[in-house]
Design a protein around this motif. Structure first.
Motif, mmCIF file in Angstrom:
data_model
loop_
_atom_site.group_PDB
_atom_site.id
_atom_site.type_symbol
_atom_site.label_atom_id
_atom_site.label_comp_id
_atom_site.label_asym_id
_atom_site.label_seq_id
_atom_site.Cartn_x
_atom_site.Cartn_y
_atom_site.Cartn_z
ATOM 1 N N ASN A 545 0.811 -1.218 0.000
ATOM 2 C CA ASN A 545 0.000 0.000 0.000
ATOM 3 C C ASN A 545 0.843 1.266 0.000
ATOM 4 N N THR A 546 2.137 1.134 -0.312
ATOM 5 C CA THR A 546 3.032 2.282 -0.240
ATOM 6 C C THR A 546 3.665 2.552 -1.602
ATOM 7 N N ILE A 547 3.734 3.839 -1.958
ATOM 8 C CA ILE A 547 4.357 4.272 -3.202
ATOM 9 C C ILE A 547 5.571 5.131 -2.865
ATOM 10 N N TYR A 548 6.725 4.763 -3.440
ATOM 11 C CA TYR A 548 7.957 5.510 -3.237
ATOM 12 C C TYR A 548 8.352 6.163 -4.562
ATOM 13 N N LYS A 549 8.760 7.440 -4.496
ATOM 14 C CA LYS A 549 9.204 8.147 -5.695
ATOM 15 C C LYS A 549 10.476 8.935 -5.398
ATOM 16 N N VAL A 550 11.405 8.907 -6.362
ATOM 17 C CA VAL A 550 12.616 9.720 -6.307
ATOM 18 C C VAL A 550 12.790 10.345 -7.683
ATOM 19 N N ASN A 551 13.005 11.669 -7.728
ATOM 20 C CA ASN A 551 13.146 12.338 -9.011
ATOM 21 C C ASN A 551 14.191 13.442 -8.908
ATOM 22 N N LEU A 552 15.107 13.451 -9.863
ATOM 23 C CA LEU A 552 16.134 14.487 -9.940
ATOM 24 C C LEU A 552 15.959 15.218 -11.262
ATOM 25 N N GLY A 553 15.848 16.552 -11.188
ATOM 26 C CA GLY A 553 15.597 17.311 -12.404
ATOM 27 C C GLY A 553 16.420 18.576 -12.492
ATOM 28 N N LYS A 554 16.754 18.945 -13.726
ATOM 29 C CA LYS A 554 17.382 20.228 -14.008
ATOM 30 C C LYS A 554 16.408 21.061 -14.821
ATOM 31 N N SER A 555 16.168 22.314 -14.395
ATOM 32 C CA SER A 555 15.213 23.182 -15.067
ATOM 33 C C SER A 555 15.844 24.539 -15.334
ATOM 34 N N PHE A 556 15.161 25.323 -16.158
ATOM 35 C CA PHE A 556 15.662 26.662 -16.439
ATOM 36 C C PHE A 556 14.491 27.613 -16.676
ATOM 37 N N ARG A 557 14.820 28.917 -16.659
ATOM 38 C CA ARG A 557 13.823 29.953 -16.971
ATOM 39 C C ARG A 557 14.524 31.115 -17.658
ATOM 40 N N MET A 558 13.973 31.527 -18.805
ATOM 41 C CA MET A 558 14.506 32.701 -19.502
ATOM 42 C C MET A 558 14.191 33.966 -18.724
ATOM 43 N N PRO A 559 15.110 34.941 -18.672
ATOM 44 C CA PRO A 559 14.773 36.229 -18.062
ATOM 45 C C PRO A 559 13.634 36.901 -18.824
ATOM 46 N N LEU A 560 12.815 37.638 -18.107
ATOM 47 C CA LEU A 560 11.685 38.338 -18.703
ATOM 48 C C LEU A 560 12.086 39.747 -19.124
ATOM 49 N N ALA A 561 11.221 40.382 -19.921
ATOM 50 C CA ALA A 561 11.512 41.728 -20.409
ATOM 51 C C ALA A 561 11.623 42.718 -19.247
ATOM 52 N N ASN A 562 10.789 42.566 -18.225
ATOM 53 C CA ASN A 562 10.868 43.502 -17.101
ATOM 54 C C ASN A 562 12.157 43.320 -16.309
ATOM 55 N N GLU A 563 12.673 42.083 -16.227
ATOM 56 C CA GLU A 563 13.922 41.829 -15.513
ATOM 57 C C GLU A 563 15.121 42.347 -16.302
ATOM 58 N N LEU A 564 15.021 42.337 -17.614
ATOM 59 C CA LEU A 564 16.127 42.766 -18.464
ATOM 60 C C LEU A 564 16.115 44.261 -18.748
ATOM 61 N N ALA A 565 14.930 44.861 -18.961
ATOM 62 C CA ALA A 565 14.886 46.198 -19.541
ATOM 63 C C ALA A 565 13.902 47.155 -18.883
ATOM 64 N N SER A 566 13.356 46.841 -17.708
ATOM 65 C CA SER A 566 12.472 47.808 -17.052
ATOM 66 C C SER A 566 13.281 49.037 -16.640
ATOM 67 N N ASP A 567 12.639 50.198 -16.667
ATOM 68 C CA ASP A 567 13.328 51.443 -16.303
ATOM 69 C C ASP A 567 12.278 52.511 -16.028
ATOM 70 N N GLY A 568 11.518 52.320 -14.956
ATOM 71 C CA GLY A 568 10.453 53.272 -14.683
ATOM 72 C C GLY A 568 9.880 53.105 -13.293
ATOM 73 N N VAL A 569 8.906 53.960 -12.998
ATOM 74 C CA VAL A 569 8.269 53.993 -11.687
ATOM 75 C C VAL A 569 7.104 53.014 -11.655
ATOM 76 N N ASN A 570 7.116 52.135 -10.674
ATOM 77 C CA ASN A 570 5.984 51.237 -10.429
ATOM 78 C C ASN A 570 5.195 51.839 -9.276
ATOM 79 N N TYR A 571 4.131 52.589 -9.619
ATOM 80 C CA TYR A 571 3.386 53.299 -8.579
ATOM 81 C C TYR A 571 2.568 52.364 -7.707
ATOM 82 N N HIS A 572 2.306 51.140 -8.197
ATOM 83 C CA HIS A 572 1.612 50.178 -7.345
ATOM 84 C C HIS A 572 2.488 49.791 -6.158
ATOM 85 N N MET A 573 3.817 49.848 -6.355
ATOM 86 C CA MET A 573 4.757 49.529 -5.274
ATOM 87 C C MET A 573 5.486 50.779 -4.786
#
Length: 791
Positions: A545-573
């Protein structure tokens, strides 16, 4: 022939034990609970009595003694039901039995012959399946708030009607939301941008905890919320439902109507949803923002009202080899932002925010998300080909009061920012078996985005993004209890940003101490490309009645436009945000373990994980200022994370079920400017205790139950400046659920009465957007919902 033999046996056996003066008969019918169509060939068994339902679903049981009798009604593909009947002398009793389709029923076109439950057990990936029953029972104001009861899942809340998904402390574009095979693409990078998805009508969601770039590419570095297609309607069926919702805290009124029908091969589905709500109430009368105290009128968080109108229709075709469905959907919402969260200008505003709690004044946003998607599966016998095509148009307008800032004169209108994003998606994969041990899947993902901007405010530039990925994996069956999954993926991404100059002139100082009036350049024409290889390897083992799992993964994420090129006032913050063109893609390695032990009346599960980021991207506050606003810059650092979830449930007595869960995430930056600090929005240690007690049927109330959820959350003092620590809290939610069997020959009505925050507790959710400005969570709320099925 079998039915005739069984009927003869039944006749002989009942004649030998029955007496005329002590017997009576029961007449009834067996129906599908969803479609109310008759079910032929259902077995009705009780003691030594047996019969089978006819083509009209009807059955008759004769020679019943004067006592309470129980009968089990079953049919292949349906969950069995047990009915208890109390005999009455000289009376015939007619009953109606509704059977629900079993969760293990396969679609007409299936990738393999295994049920989804079995496939989830064999896969080493840590997943959680969320059923329609769970969604109906725990439904909140937004989809992610509904899912937040699941261990490891939390939300960044923006008011009462919007929220963003967080999996194990990671959110924004680190969590991919997939609907019908297509990644949902909007402006999810923004702190105050919610999820434009109608949660009504969703039947099944798969949540992947941990890296899932192998299947979904960039933006799935923390996990996936996969909203899966609904089951194909049964042949020659027509059914629907009406969902009605009312809430006391924000005076919400909502209605949703869904229809589904199928002839032999063609089918359609459609749904309309409308919600209108007022400012929501918090258990406080004052808000302290930037050392300025704002008084709240009648505990209303002013200008948090909103309305939402959603519609969808799909047309599909299915036969033995092909299943295809095309969906058209549109989500439209207008939501107010808490006025005092948009800077201190509200002190001089002429808007009377307290004149009505249903007004949507400035600041507010309009969001419209239009989507077309097609899912097609072709079964050639040896191969199963699957194609997903999608087009999405997301238009977001942010309006605020036109007020001069720094060198910027008073703007001509209220349209501060406009984002229009078009996304084209194509996914294709082929599943085939080399032999009965190898299940191989290969595929490609293509996506093109174009995001344009408008309005007098600037935060991110216009950009286009193209991504392409190819993947393959093999699930190898060692034997019935051992399975191995291994796969790899290659991705390429191209991002182009466009130049932008302010529409007004600013004064700058020249090298010779003179000054000039120029249109400052906020963004440049820039082209960047990214490449990455992802991989995953895992093992699953089932023992008793027991399930065992092991998983090893490598992942990635591309930078977003706001992380690369934002340059302005965020009035919400109320801060100045600056991008960094030198950012590298995020790369993460994660080890997941999962142990789940399940018995009939008890279950226990534990899911620990270990996570290493080579270059985590975050917004770092600096010591520099732009026109009195502190500058925040995107930077990168190495990050170590560890944590997991623990869950247990048991049936104490026949009608009482208890459950408990806990979740914890520890994060530490191991390099960079904030070395030895945690990450922003890190959720604290939290536990949830639940109890459900089933009451006996009374009057028209069938299968009634009382439910209680008690959440205990520890204080979060492990913060990264300028975050503030958050106190711990305890909060209680209660609900009553039942079916109302009012009308004959119709399915019962589902009713749910819920009381959130029973004691009107004042508490702060560390992952809430408004927590940053001293706004507590919503106060006591009573909600009533009805689901009325029809055919």
């Amino acid at each position: 022939m079998l039915y005739k033999i069984l009927s003869i046996c039944l006749f002989i056996s009942t004649c030998s034990i029955a007496t005329a003066q002590d017997s009576f008969k029961i007449k009834g019918s067996v129906l599908d609970a969803n479609t109310l169509e008759p079910i032929q060939g259902a077995n009705i068994i009780g003691g030594n009595l047996f019969t089978v339902s006819s083509s009209t679903g009807e059955f008759v049981i004769k020679n019943i003694k004067k006592q309470t009798s129980s009968f089990t009604v079953s049919h292949v593909g349906y969950t069995s039901e047990t009915v208890t009947i109390t005999a009455k002398n000289n009376a015939n009793k007619r009953i109606k039995v509704l059977l629900r389709e079993s969760s293990t029923v396969l679609n007409e076109v299936a990738v393999t012959g295994k049920s989804n439950i079995r496939k989830a057990k064999e896969s080493p990936i840590v997943t959680r399946t969320v059923t329609k029953e769970f969604l109906d029972k725990n439904r909140e104001n937004s989809l992610m708030q509904t899912l937040s009861k699941i261990p490891g899942i939390s939300t960044i809340n923006i008011g009462s009607g919007q929220s963003k998904p967080v999996i194990r402390g990671l959110g924004f574009n680190r969590v991919a939301v997939v609907q019908n095979g297509i990644k949902h693409e909007a402006q999810q990078w923004g702190n105050d941008h919610g999820l434009e998805i109608d949660q009504q009508g969703i039947e099944n969601i798969q949540i992947i905890k941990g890296p899932a770039s192998l299947l979904f590419g960039s933006d799935a570095i923390a996990g996936v919320v996969h909203i899966q297609p609904n089951k194909v309607p049964l042949q020659n069926s027509f059914n629907g439902e009406v969902n009605i919702l009312g809430e006391s805290n924000n005076d919400l009124l909502g209605i949703s109507v869904g229809l589904a029908s199928r002839k032999e091969k063609w089918f359609y589905r459609t749904r309309l949803t409308y919600r209108d709500y007022a400012d929501y109430k918090v258990p406080t009368t004052k808000i302290n923002y930037e050392n300025y105290v704002f008084e709240l009128h009648n505990n209303n968080l002013r200008n948090t009202a909103g309305r939402e109108a959603n519609g969808s229709v799909s047309i599909g075709y299915v036969n033995n080899n092909i299943k295809t469905e095309t969906l058209f959907s549109n989500v439209n919402a207008k939501n107010g932002f808490f006025a005092n969260a948009h800077g201190l200008e509200v002190r001089t505003s002429k808007i009377d925010y307290d004149s009505s709690n249903r007004d949507i004044d400035l600041p507010y946003h309009n969001v419209n998300h239009f989507k077309i998607s097609n899912n097609t599966t072709v079964n050639t016998g040896e191969h199963v080909l699957h194609f997903d095509l999608g087009f999405q148009n997301n238009k977001r307008e942010e309006h605020s009061e036109p007020i001069p800032h720094g060198y910027m004169p008073k703007p001509p209108n209220t349209k501060e920012r406009v984002f229009t994003k078009n996304t084209y998606s194509l996914n294709a994969r082929d599943a085939f078996n080399i032999n009965n041990k190898h299940n191989v899947v290969v595929g490609v993902n293509l996506e093109h985005q174009k995001n344009t901007i408008g309005g007098w405010g600037f935060l991110i530039p216009e950009y286009s993004r193209f991504t392409a990925g190819a993947f393959g994996y093999n699930q190898y069956k060692i034997n019935e209890n051992w399975h191995i999954l291994a796969g790899a993926r290659y991705d390429y991404g191209l991002l182009k940003t466009s130049a932008y100059n302010d529409w007004f002139r600013s004064t700058v100082k020249n090298d010779d101490d003179t000054t000039s009036q120029i249109h400052l350049q906020r963004a440049k024409n820039k082209t960047l490309d990214f490449k990455n290889i992802s991989a995953s390897f895992g093992v699953s083992h089932t023992k008793n009645n027991t399930i065992y799992k092991v998983n090893l993964g490598k992942s990635f994420r591309m930078p977003l436009a706001n992380e690369l090129a934002s340059d302005g006032v965020n009035y919400h913050m109320y801060r100045f945000e600056k991008g960094n063109l030198d950012l590298k893609p995020e790369v993460a390695y994660q080890l997941d373990l999962d142990i789940n032990h399940t018995k009939k009346q008890f279950s226990l599960g534990i899911s620990p994980f270990l996570n290493l980021f080579e270059n985590y991207i975050y917004l770092n506050p600096t010591s520099n200022y732009f026109e009195t606003l502190q500058i925040y810059e995107y930077t990168q650092s190495k990050v170590f994370r560890i944590g997991g979830e623990l869950s247990a449930s048991t049936t104490v007595i026949k009608n009482l079920e208890l459950a408990a869960s806990a979740e914890y995430v520890y994060s530490r930056q191991t390099s960079g400017l904030k070395k030895d600090f945690t990450l922003p929005f890190s959720p604290p240690l939290s536990g949830l205790f639940s109890a459900s007690y089933k009451i006996k049927d009374f009057s028209v109330f069938k299968t009634p139950a009382i439910n209680a959820d008690y959440r205990i959350t520890a204080a979060q003092e492990d913060i990264v400046p300028p975050e503030q620590s958050t106190d711990g809290y305890n909060v209680l939610h209660m609900s009553f659920t039942s079916k109302l069997d009012i009308f004959k020959n119709s399915a019962p009505i589902d009713v749910r009465l819920k009381l959130n925050n029973v004691f009107n507790t004042t508490y702060y959710n560390h992952t809430s957007f408004y927590r940053l400005i001293d706004v507590p969570e919503a106060g006591r709320n009573i909600s009533v919902s009805l689901t009325i099925p029809f055919k």
